[in-house]
Write a protein that holds these residues in place. Structure first.
Motif, PDB file in Angstrom:
ATOM      1  N   ALA A   1       0.826  -1.219   0.000  1.00  0.00           N
ATOM      2  CA  ALA A   1       0.000   0.000   0.000  1.00  0.00           C
ATOM      3  C   ALA A   1       0.855   1.263   0.000  1.00  0.00           C
ATOM      4  O   ALA A   1       0.401   2.326  -0.390  1.00  0.00           O
ATOM      5  CB  ALA A   1      -0.934  -0.002   1.208  1.00  0.00           C
TER       6      ALA A   1
ATOM      7  N   THR B   1      -3.293   5.232   1.733  1.00  0.00           N
ATOM      8  CA  THR B   1      -4.671   5.724   1.700  1.00  0.00           C
ATOM      9  C   THR B   1      -5.634   4.542   1.778  1.00  0.00           C
ATOM     10  O   THR B   1      -5.219   3.383   1.624  1.00  0.00           O
ATOM     11  CB  THR B   1      -4.949   6.465   0.379  1.00  0.00           C
ATOM     12  OG1 THR B   1      -4.789   5.523  -0.688  1.00  0.00           O
ATOM     13  CG2 THR B   1      -3.999   7.637   0.173  1.00  0.00           C
ATOM     14  N   PHE B   2      -6.901   4.877   1.929  1.00  0.00           N
ATOM     15  CA  PHE B   2      -7.926   3.824   1.918  1.00  0.00           C
ATOM     16  C   PHE B   2      -7.827   3.022   0.629  1.00  0.00           C
ATOM     17  O   PHE B   2      -7.801   1.786   0.640  1.00  0.00           O
ATOM     18  CB  PHE B   2      -9.324   4.471   2.051  1.00  0.00           C
ATOM     19  CG  PHE B   2     -10.441   3.499   1.825  1.00  0.00           C
ATOM     20  CD1 PHE B   2     -10.814   2.605   2.816  1.00  0.00           C
ATOM     21  CD2 PHE B   2     -11.101   3.446   0.593  1.00  0.00           C
ATOM     22  CE1 PHE B   2     -11.838   1.683   2.606  1.00  0.00           C
ATOM     23  CE2 PHE B   2     -12.123   2.532   0.374  1.00  0.00           C
ATOM     24  CZ  PHE B   2     -12.490   1.653   1.388  1.00  0.00           C
ATOM     25  N   ASP B   3      -7.732   3.726  -0.500  1.00  0.00           N
ATOM     26  CA  ASP B   3      -7.696   3.032  -1.795  1.00  0.00           C
ATOM     27  C   ASP B   3      -6.443   2.181  -1.947  1.00  0.00           C
ATOM     28  O   ASP B   3      -6.508   1.046  -2.427  1.00  0.00           O
ATOM     29  CB  ASP B   3      -7.764   4.050  -2.950  1.00  0.00           C
ATOM     30  CG  ASP B   3      -9.171   4.629  -3.076  1.00  0.00           C
ATOM     31  OD1 ASP B   3     -10.117   3.969  -2.617  1.00  0.00           O
ATOM     32  OD2 ASP B   3      -9.300   5.747  -3.608  1.00  0.00           O
ATOM     33  N   SER B   4      -5.288   2.726  -1.560  1.00  0.00           N
ATOM     34  CA  SER B   4      -4.048   1.953  -1.774  1.00  0.00           C
ATOM     35  C   SER B   4      -4.035   0.722  -0.866  1.00  0.00           C
ATOM     36  O   SER B   4      -3.571  -0.347  -1.260  1.00  0.00           O
ATOM     37  CB  SER B   4      -2.804   2.816  -1.567  1.00  0.00           C
ATOM     38  OG  SER B   4      -2.583   3.107  -0.208  1.00  0.00           O
TER      39      SER B   4
ATOM     40  N   LYS C   1      -6.720  -0.899   0.251  1.00  0.00           N
ATOM     41  CA  LYS C   1      -7.722  -1.847  -0.251  1.00  0.00           C
ATOM     42  C   LYS C   1      -7.159  -2.608  -1.462  1.00  0.00           C
ATOM     43  O   LYS C   1      -7.282  -3.839  -1.554  1.00  0.00           O
ATOM     44  CB  LYS C   1      -8.997  -1.079  -0.645  1.00  0.00           C
ATOM     45  CG  LYS C   1     -10.172  -2.008  -0.936  1.00  0.00           C
ATOM     46  CD  LYS C   1     -11.441  -1.195  -1.149  1.00  0.00           C
ATOM     47  CE  LYS C   1     -12.571  -2.056  -1.645  1.00  0.00           C
ATOM     48  NZ  LYS C   1     -13.537  -2.413  -0.641  1.00  0.00           N
ATOM     49  N   THR C   2      -6.516  -1.879  -2.369  1.00  0.00           N
ATOM     50  CA  THR C   2      -5.933  -2.544  -3.550  1.00  0.00           C
ATOM     51  C   THR C   2      -4.857  -3.543  -3.115  1.00  0.00           C
ATOM     52  O   THR C   2      -4.762  -4.655  -3.643  1.00  0.00           O
ATOM     53  CB  THR C   2      -5.325  -1.481  -4.504  1.00  0.00           C
ATOM     54  OG1 THR C   2      -6.346  -0.535  -4.799  1.00  0.00           O
ATOM     55  CG2 THR C   2      -4.817  -2.089  -5.784  1.00  0.00           C
TER      56      THR C   2
ATOM     57  N   GLN D   1      -6.352  -6.645  -1.811  1.00  0.00           N
ATOM     58  CA  GLN D   1      -6.873  -7.485  -2.894  1.00  0.00           C
ATOM     59  C   GLN D   1      -5.746  -8.212  -3.629  1.00  0.00           C
ATOM     60  O   GLN D   1      -5.883  -9.380  -3.991  1.00  0.00           O
ATOM     61  CB  GLN D   1      -7.710  -6.633  -3.860  1.00  0.00           C
ATOM     62  CG  GLN D   1      -9.036  -6.245  -3.195  1.00  0.00           C
ATOM     63  CD  GLN D   1      -9.782  -5.124  -3.900  1.00  0.00           C
ATOM     64  OE1 GLN D   1      -9.221  -4.417  -4.737  1.00  0.00           O
ATOM     65  NE2 GLN D   1     -11.045  -4.940  -3.545  1.00  0.00           N
TER      66      GLN D   1
ATOM     67  N   ASP E   1     -11.681  -7.284   2.878  1.00  0.00           N
ATOM     68  CA  ASP E   1     -11.453  -5.979   2.233  1.00  0.00           C
ATOM     69  C   ASP E   1     -12.733  -5.146   2.183  1.00  0.00           C
ATOM     70  O   ASP E   1     -12.819  -4.172   1.448  1.00  0.00           O
ATOM     71  CB  ASP E   1     -10.903  -6.171   0.801  1.00  0.00           C
ATOM     72  CG  ASP E   1     -11.932  -6.792  -0.130  1.00  0.00           C
ATOM     73  OD1 ASP E   1     -12.972  -7.277   0.359  1.00  0.00           O
ATOM     74  OD2 ASP E   1     -11.705  -6.781  -1.357  1.00  0.00           O
TER      75      ASP E   1
ATOM     76  N   ASP F   1     -15.024   0.191   5.151  1.00  0.00           N
ATOM     77  CA  ASP F   1     -15.150   1.401   4.340  1.00  0.00           C
ATOM     78  C   ASP F   1     -14.358   2.589   4.872  1.00  0.00           C
ATOM     79  O   ASP F   1     -14.553   3.719   4.427  1.00  0.00           O
ATOM     80  CB  ASP F   1     -16.626   1.759   4.063  1.00  0.00           C
ATOM     81  CG  ASP F   1     -17.465   1.675   5.321  1.00  0.00           C
ATOM     82  OD1 ASP F   1     -16.841   1.723   6.413  1.00  0.00           O
ATOM     83  OD2 ASP F   1     -18.693   1.577   5.212  1.00  0.00           O
TER      84      ASP F   1
END
Ligand code: BJ8
Length: 426
Positions: A87, A199-202, A204-205, A208, A323, A326
């Motif tokens: 991340a 970040t939240f997005d990094s 989460k990715t 995954q 994952d 939120d």
């Protein structure tokens, strides 16, 4: 060896003579143990290639990434969360090693009765033969067993980028809180190292990506419950070992390709050994590259290994990270919950491990379990006794092995393993 690689190793500060000697031993062992196997899946060609380039092309890739500003983080334990590393746009590599090196030097720093895994880590540093360790921007140690915990104090005097993570010893509310706070601290340290804010997005990715890698391994594990076994235990172990070094996305794709091939083999009833070959579950200490001694002995003695209850195996990959959170806080909680389930023998009590061994023995239709304990590894050698007792109570034969990385006991081990396999044939 290409000149490009030689200058790359030189720049990393490797001792070229010792490193050549290591590569030659590794290459010979690989030929004798891996390439000598019959009826291997064709897809294993990918792993043969990765292994032939494990100190070459893979290091070049990592160094090229470093030039682009990506950091490398090395670890000795599956408690170091790859999700957090990815991340922050960094790469995690496994540093554990499975071979003795520079032992005389090592015993100037560690007592003789230290497990081979810890000694090996020191040998690779003192011998200056590990390009992963020399190339790492941060090396993470963890407070797991006493051996590692104390050895990191000394390792810290040999390398200048050691980060030590504290770990709980009990699966309690406090233990879970400690793990969460240590993962927060680690996240901050990784962000500082990389200059990248997670970040939240990094996150989460990254979750995954790592989940996809673990799911590919799960697919492989499930296919191994067929008879005849579509892949050898040696090759499955190699896939697990490579998962610690390879690019995770490429690894996942390559493993799925092998699994596709294995599915065809299963339909055709094609295996690496005949149907009804005795099936063994290996359980215990992790086996890092090139520690192939025991699987090689087992699979050249008339049995097939169908599962590894090990950190280089299902203990390290069994659980996925949820994952679905939120917020970044929820994702960090999910990472913590995922790792808190790892049933390493450093935990007390550690009844989950007994249940997991039983579940694996049943899922893979194992005829027997071989418990692998490294000499001087108190956590796993101590646990091997309740493991054996539980299995005996369920009428599953168990053989307890205590060994090291040397080959001196190979003959004696083979005799014991052969006798065990005869017993399984009943
Ligand atoms: S999570 S198993 S990778 S600590 S063999 S050094 S235990 S004396 S390796 Fe491990 Fe993490 Fe646990 Fe897995 Fe100590 Fe034993 Fe040596 Fe060991």
């Amino acid at each position: 060896m290409s000149n490009e690689y030689i200058s790359m190793w030189k720049d990393l500060g490797l001792n070229l003579e010792s490193h050549d000697a290591l590569l030659s031993v590794l290459g010979n062992a690989y030929t004798d143990i891996y390439l000598a196997q019959k009826d291997r899946p064709e897809g294993m060609g990918y792993f043969d290639f990765v292994m032939s380039e494990v100190h070459g092309l893979r290091i070049k890739e990592l160094l090229d990434e470093k030039k682009q500003g990506r950091k490398i983080i090395g670890s000795y334990c599956v408690f170091v969360p790859e999700e957090i590393v990815l991340a922050a746009n960094a790469t995690l590599v496994g540093l554990c090693s499975g071979a003795d090196f520079a032992m005389e030097e090592v015993e100037k720093y560690l007592p003789r009765n230290t497990c081979a895994l810890i000694k090996s880590a020191f040998g690779f540093k003192l011998g200056q033969v590990c390009p992963y360790l020399e190339g790492a921007d941060m090396v993470v140690g963890e407070n797991t067993c006493d051996g590692k915990k104390k050895a990191y104090e000394t390792l810290g005097s040999l390398i200048d980028n050691l980060y030590v993570m504290d770990l709980p010893q009990m699966k309690s509310v406090n233990g879970r809180e400690l793990l969460r706070s240590e993962y927060d601290r680690f996240k901050t340290a990784v962000e500082k190292l990389t200059g990248v804010a997670i970040t939240f997005d990094s996150l989460k990715t990254a979750i995954q990506t790592v989940n996809a890698k673990r799911s590919a391994l799960h697919r492989l594990y499930t296919l191994r419950n067929n008879d005849p076994a579509p892949i050898s235990g040696l090759d499955a172990l190699l896939a697990n070992q490579v998962s610690f070094y390879d690019n995770p996305v490429r690894f996942t794709q390559s493993l799925h390709k092998i699994c596709d091939e294995l599915e065809t083999r299963i339909e055709e009833k094609k295996g690496v050994m005949q149907e009804k070959t005795p099936r063994i579950l290996l359980s215990g200490c992790p086996m890092a590259v090139p520690n192939w001694k025991l699987p090689w002995i087992v699979e050249t003695s008339g049995a097939v290994i169908v599962g590894e209850e090990s950190c280089v195996g299902e203990r390290g990959t069994r659980n996925l990270t949820d994952d679905s959170g939120d917020t970044i806080d929820a994702l960090m909680d999910a990472v913590t919950d995922r790792y808190f389930q790892v049933d390493c023998a450093i935990f007390t009590p550690n009844s989950d491990r007994l249940e997991n061994i039983m579940q694996m023995a049943q899922a893979y239709n194992a005829d027997g379990v071989i418990h692998y304990g490294l000499q001087f590894c108190q956590p796993y050698l101590m646990e091997s006794i309740p493991v054996e007792k539980m299995l005996e109570d369920k009428d599953i034969p168990c053989l307890r092995i205590e060994t090291d990385y040397g080959m001196e006991d190979a003959g004696q081990l083979k005799t014991r393993v052969e006798a065990f396999i005869e017993l399984l044939k009943g």
